[in-house]
Scaffold this motif. Structure first.
Motif, PDB file in Angstrom:
ATOM      1  N   VAL A 145      -7.101  -4.173  -5.050  1.00  0.00           N
ATOM      2  CA  VAL A 145      -8.177  -3.303  -4.298  1.00  0.00           C
ATOM      3  C   VAL A 145      -7.202  -2.381  -3.409  1.00  0.00           C
ATOM      4  O   VAL A 145      -6.230  -2.425  -2.811  1.00  0.00           O
ATOM      5  CB  VAL A 145      -8.856  -4.059  -3.224  1.00  0.00           C
ATOM      6  CG1 VAL A 145      -9.688  -3.084  -2.032  1.00  0.00           C
ATOM      7  CG2 VAL A 145      -9.956  -4.976  -3.917  1.00  0.00           C
ATOM      8  N   LEU A 146      -7.607  -0.929  -3.613  1.00  0.00           N
ATOM      9  CA  LEU A 146      -7.044  -0.032  -2.841  1.00  0.00           C
ATOM     10  C   LEU A 146      -7.910   0.805  -2.001  1.00  0.00           C
ATOM     11  O   LEU A 146      -9.062   1.236  -2.565  1.00  0.00           O
ATOM     12  CB  LEU A 146      -6.508   1.297  -4.065  1.00  0.00           C
ATOM     13  CG  LEU A 146      -5.891   2.582  -3.697  1.00  0.00           C
ATOM     14  CD1 LEU A 146      -4.826   2.172  -2.666  1.00  0.00           C
ATOM     15  CD2 LEU A 146      -5.666   3.175  -4.816  1.00  0.00           C
ATOM     16  N   ILE A 147      -7.679   0.992  -0.843  1.00  0.00           N
ATOM     17  CA  ILE A 147      -8.305   1.476   0.069  1.00  0.00           C
ATOM     18  C   ILE A 147      -7.564   2.806   1.022  1.00  0.00           C
ATOM     19  O   ILE A 147      -6.254   2.452   1.447  1.00  0.00           O
ATOM     20  CB  ILE A 147      -8.847   0.548   1.457  1.00  0.00           C
ATOM     21  CG1 ILE A 147      -9.391  -0.630   0.786  1.00  0.00           C
ATOM     22  CG2 ILE A 147      -9.635   1.190   2.524  1.00  0.00           C
ATOM     23  CD1 ILE A 147      -9.687  -1.817   1.573  1.00  0.00           C
ATOM     24  N   ALA A 148      -8.218   3.675   1.203  1.00  0.00           N
ATOM     25  CA  ALA A 148      -7.616   4.783   1.605  1.00  0.00           C
ATOM     26  C   ALA A 148      -8.058   5.171   3.243  1.00  0.00           C
ATOM     27  O   ALA A 148      -9.349   5.279   3.240  1.00  0.00           O
ATOM     28  CB  ALA A 148      -7.470   6.102   1.029  1.00  0.00           C
ATOM     29  N   LEU A 149      -7.315   5.591   4.166  1.00  0.00           N
ATOM     30  CA  LEU A 149      -7.497   5.787   5.605  1.00  0.00           C
ATOM     31  C   LEU A 149      -6.844   7.237   5.587  1.00  0.00           C
ATOM     32  O   LEU A 149      -5.743   7.271   5.419  1.00  0.00           O
ATOM     33  CB  LEU A 149      -7.062   4.982   6.368  1.00  0.00           C
ATOM     34  CG  LEU A 149      -7.688   4.667   7.793  1.00  0.00           C
ATOM     35  CD1 LEU A 149      -8.996   4.261   7.745  1.00  0.00           C
ATOM     36  CD2 LEU A 149      -6.898   3.826   8.598  1.00  0.00           C
ATOM     37  N   GLN A 150      -7.771   8.422   5.599  1.00  0.00           N
ATOM     38  CA  GLN A 150      -7.139   9.941   5.654  1.00  0.00           C
ATOM     39  C   GLN A 150      -7.827  10.522   7.125  1.00  0.00           C
ATOM     40  O   GLN A 150      -8.843  10.357   7.417  1.00  0.00           O
ATOM     41  CB  GLN A 150      -7.590  10.360   4.470  1.00  0.00           C
ATOM     42  CG  GLN A 150      -7.297   9.905   2.993  1.00  0.00           C
ATOM     43  CD  GLN A 150      -5.815  10.222   2.847  1.00  0.00           C
ATOM     44  OE1 GLN A 150      -5.224  11.154   2.937  1.00  0.00           O
ATOM     45  NE2 GLN A 150      -5.003   9.116   2.721  1.00  0.00           N
ATOM     46  N   VAL A 195      -3.009  13.711   7.131  1.00  0.00           N
ATOM     47  CA  VAL A 195      -2.332  12.576   7.375  1.00  0.00           C
ATOM     48  C   VAL A 195      -2.964  11.469   7.076  1.00  0.00           C
ATOM     49  O   VAL A 195      -4.138  11.203   7.294  1.00  0.00           O
ATOM     50  CB  VAL A 195      -1.666  12.535   8.780  1.00  0.00           C
ATOM     51  CG1 VAL A 195      -1.045  10.887   9.019  1.00  0.00           C
ATOM     52  CG2 VAL A 195      -0.801  13.676   9.173  1.00  0.00           C
ATOM     53  N   GLY A 196      -2.470  10.671   6.282  1.00  0.00           N
ATOM     54  CA  GLY A 196      -3.162   9.348   5.554  1.00  0.00           C
ATOM     55  C   GLY A 196      -2.480   8.354   4.858  1.00  0.00           C
ATOM     56  O   GLY A 196      -1.218   8.733   4.824  1.00  0.00           O
ATOM     57  N   PHE A 197      -2.994   7.236   4.772  1.00  0.00           N
ATOM     58  CA  PHE A 197      -2.486   6.083   4.302  1.00  0.00           C
ATOM     59  C   PHE A 197      -3.425   5.467   2.981  1.00  0.00           C
ATOM     60  O   PHE A 197      -4.521   5.654   2.988  1.00  0.00           O
ATOM     61  CB  PHE A 197      -2.239   4.946   5.328  1.00  0.00           C
ATOM     62  CG  PHE A 197      -1.212   5.632   6.466  1.00  0.00           C
ATOM     63  CD1 PHE A 197       0.006   5.600   6.288  1.00  0.00           C
ATOM     64  CD2 PHE A 197      -1.805   6.241   7.415  1.00  0.00           C
ATOM     65  CE1 PHE A 197       0.802   5.879   7.445  1.00  0.00           C
ATOM     66  CE2 PHE A 197      -1.215   6.518   8.489  1.00  0.00           C
ATOM     67  CZ  PHE A 197      -0.045   6.540   8.458  1.00  0.00           C
ATOM     68  N   GLU A 198      -2.669   4.860   1.948  1.00  0.00           N
ATOM     69  CA  GLU A 198      -3.319   4.220   0.836  1.00  0.00           C
ATOM     70  C   GLU A 198      -2.764   2.624   1.174  1.00  0.00           C
ATOM     71  O   GLU A 198      -1.711   2.165   1.159  1.00  0.00           O
ATOM     72  CB  GLU A 198      -3.126   4.724  -0.413  1.00  0.00           C
ATOM     73  CG  GLU A 198      -3.784   6.264  -0.468  1.00  0.00           C
ATOM     74  CD  GLU A 198      -3.549   6.838  -2.022  1.00  0.00           C
ATOM     75  OE1 GLU A 198      -4.497   7.466  -2.274  1.00  0.00           O
ATOM     76  OE2 GLU A 198      -2.353   6.832  -2.410  1.00  0.00           O
ATOM     77  N   ILE A 199      -3.745   1.806   1.074  1.00  0.00           N
ATOM     78  CA  ILE A 199      -3.575   0.399   1.267  1.00  0.00           C
ATOM     79  C   ILE A 199      -3.943  -0.611   0.102  1.00  0.00           C
ATOM     80  O   ILE A 199      -5.093  -0.438  -0.280  1.00  0.00           O
ATOM     81  CB  ILE A 199      -4.471  -0.078   2.411  1.00  0.00           C
ATOM     82  CG1 ILE A 199      -3.562   0.771   3.583  1.00  0.00           C
ATOM     83  CG2 ILE A 199      -3.913  -1.626   2.881  1.00  0.00           C
ATOM     84  CD1 ILE A 199      -4.795   0.908   4.822  1.00  0.00           C
ATOM     85  N   TYR A 200      -2.853  -1.312  -0.524  1.00  0.00           N
ATOM     86  CA  TYR A 200      -3.220  -1.950  -1.426  1.00  0.00           C
ATOM     87  C   TYR A 200      -3.222  -3.462  -1.209  1.00  0.00           C
ATOM     88  O   TYR A 200      -2.213  -3.907  -0.378  1.00  0.00           O
ATOM     89  CB  TYR A 200      -2.051  -2.012  -2.690  1.00  0.00           C
ATOM     90  CG  TYR A 200      -1.774  -0.352  -3.086  1.00  0.00           C
ATOM     91  CD1 TYR A 200      -2.363  -0.136  -4.300  1.00  0.00           C
ATOM     92  CD2 TYR A 200      -1.045   0.533  -2.448  1.00  0.00           C
ATOM     93  CE1 TYR A 200      -2.090   1.211  -4.960  1.00  0.00           C
ATOM     94  CE2 TYR A 200      -0.927   1.749  -3.068  1.00  0.00           C
ATOM     95  CZ  TYR A 200      -1.512   2.354  -4.242  1.00  0.00           C
ATOM     96  OH  TYR A 200      -1.177   3.464  -4.590  1.00  0.00           O
ATOM     97  N   VAL A 201      -4.171  -4.244  -1.547  1.00  0.00           N
ATOM     98  CA  VAL A 201      -4.403  -5.537  -1.097  1.00  0.00           C
ATOM     99  C   VAL A 201      -5.123  -6.327  -2.410  1.00  0.00           C
ATOM    100  O   VAL A 201      -5.611  -5.772  -3.102  1.00  0.00           O
ATOM    101  CB  VAL A 201      -5.348  -5.660   0.026  1.00  0.00           C
ATOM    102  CG1 VAL A 201      -6.584  -5.043  -0.060  1.00  0.00           C
ATOM    103  CG2 VAL A 201      -5.592  -7.067   0.352  1.00  0.00           C
TER     104      VAL A 201
END
Length: 365
Positions: A145-150, A195-201
Motif C-alpha cells: 500500500v502506498l500513501i502520500a502525505l503532501q 514538500v511531501g512524503f510517500e509511505i510504503y507499507v
C-alpha cells in the motif's frame, strides 16, 4: 462502475469518506472527496493525504540487479547510494517511452522500481524480457500500500507519528522506520511540487496506517485528495502523465526530460536512437501554454499557429493556484519559444493562447 476495475486495499475507506469514484488506468479510484479546487488548495496551503496504492512496485535483486536496471532506464542508477532514489524513463530501442519510473536503491543488490498503475503488467513483462543475466525479479505491487502525505505541514504531521527524524530525509531520499509502530518505508518524493512524503507499507497494515495519517491530517485542517486535484497539482509543475504527455510515440528529449538521459553511462535500451535524435536536432518539444480567454484546453484538442495545425494538447485544466487555464502540447521547434501565439480549437472554435515558461507554479520542495 465496471466489475473489471481493480481496487486498492483502501477502496472501502474512500467510499465511506464520500469519495466520487472513477475508473483510471484499470483501477477504481477516488476522483474527488469535496471538490478538486478545495483539495488542490489544501495541498498548496496546508496538507493532503493520497491513496497511491494503484501504482506498481517491482523489486530487482541480486548481483546482476544494477546491470539490468542500467540497461532498462535512461538515467544513471550507478550514482545512487543506499537510501536514495531517482526518476527515469524506460525506453524502447526507437527511443519511445515505455514508462516513467522511480528507482530506489536499498542495497547494492536490492532495488525497487515504482511504475505507473496502467503499466504494471507491461512493465513486468518488459523487465523480464531483458533479464539475460539471472537477476531476481519480484512484483510486490499486491503486497504494498502506498500513501502520500503532501503539503507544507506534511513534515510536522508525519514527525509526530514516526520514530524517524524526518529532517534527515533529503529530497529523493528514503529510509525504513515505523509509523505508529508499524514498519514502513518513508520516501521524500511526490508529484505535487510541495514538500511531501510517500509511505510504503505492507498491505495487511495499509488501512491502519491510512487511518492514523488521515486522522492526523484532518485534525490539522488537511483533506484526503482525489485524482482530480492530483492531476491539477502535477500539471502546474509540468510533471508528465504517462498516457497523456508521454508514451511510446514520444522521447525523453522531446518531453523536456533530457536531464534524465545519461548518454555517458554507456549503452542502454534506446541509447542509439536518442543519441541520433540529439545530434540531428529535436523537431518538437513539450511546452506549456496559458489560455488568454476563458477557454479550457483538454487532451487531444488541436493546436494551431495562424491557420496551420501544429500539434494537439496532451494535458489541460484550470489552474486553481494561478486562476487561469493552462495546458501542455507538443509544438514544432519553430513555434515552441516563449510568448509564441497559438490557438486551441475547443468545440469547433479557436481560442487564443500563449506559450509560457514552465513549471507554471513555483515549487516549495
Amino acid at each position: 462502475m465496471s466489475d473489471n476495475l481493480k481496487q486498492t486495499p483502501l477502496v472501502e475507506i474512500h467510499k465511506q469518506l464520500g469519495a466520487r469514484m472513477t475508473g483510471f488506468g484499470g483501477w477504481e479510484m477516488p476522483i474527488q472527496y469535496s471538490s478538486i479546487v478545495a483539495e488542490h488548495k489544501a495541498v498548496r496551503s496546508n496538507v493532503g493525504i493520497f491513496d497511491l496504492s494503484h501504482m506498481g512496485e517491482i523489486e530487482i535483486r541480486g548481483a546482476r540487479a544494477l546491470s539490468l536496471i542500467q540497461k532498462l532506464v535512461t538515467n544513471d542508477v550507478s550514482k545512487l547510494r543506499n537510501g536514495r532514489a531517482l526518476y527515469s524513463p524506460m525506453c524502447t530501442e526507437s527511443g519511445g517511452i515505455v514508462d516513467d519510473v522511480l528507482v530506489y536503491r536499498f542495497t547494492a543488490s536490492r532495488y525497487m522500481l515504482v511504475v505507473n498503475a496502467s503499466n504494471i503488467d507491461k512493465d513486468c513483462d518488459w523487465v523480464h524480457s531483458h533479464n539475460k543475466n539471472g537477476a531476481e525479479i519480484c512484483n510486490v505491487s499486491d503486497e504494498t500500500v502506498l500513501i502520500a502525505l503532501q503539503g507544507k505541514n506534511a513534515r510536522t504531521i508525519l514527525q509526530r507519528l514516526t520514530d524517524v527524524d524526518i529532517s534527515t530525509i533529503d529530497y529523493f531520499a528514503f529510509t525504513e522506520g515505523k509509523v505508529d509502530g508499524i514498519p514502513v518505508v518513508i520516501s521524500r518524493t511526490g508529484y505535487t511540487g510541495e514538500v511531501g512524503f510517500e509511505i510504503y507499507v505492507e498491505t495487511n497494515y495499509g488501512e491502519e496506517v491510512w487511518n492514523t495519517l488521515h486522522a492526523a491530517t484532518t485534525s490539522e485542517g488537511g483533506e484526503p485528495i482525489g485524482l482530480g486535484a492530483r492531476d491539477t497539482l502535477r500539471l502546474e509543475m509540468k510533471f508528465c502523465l504517462y498516457g497523456n504527455d508521454i508514451d511510446e510515440s514520444t522521447t525523453p528529449l522531446e518531453a523536456g526530460l533530457g536531464w534524465t538521459v545519461a548518454f555517458r553511462k554507456g549503452e542502454f535500451i534506446g541509447s542509439d536512437a536518442l543519441t541520433r535524435q540529439n545530434e540531428e536536432g529535436i523537431k518538437r518539444h513539450l511546452r506549456g501554454f496559458k489560455m488568454l480567454d476563458r477557454g479550457i484546453a483538454r487532451s487531444h484538442h488541436k493546436v494551431y499557429h495562424g491557420n496551420a495545425p501544429v500539434g494537439e494538447v496532451t494535458s489541460g485544466a484550470p489552474s486553481p493556484s494561478l486562476g487561469c487555464n493552462i495546458g501542455l502540447a507538443y509544438l514544432p521547434t519553430e513555434w515552441s519559444k516563449r510568448h509564441t501565439s497559438i490557438n486551441v480549437e475547443i468545440r469547433g472554435k479557436r481560442h487564443p493562447a500563449e506559450v509560457v515558461a514552465t513549471p507554471f507554479y513555483k515549487s516549495s520542495n
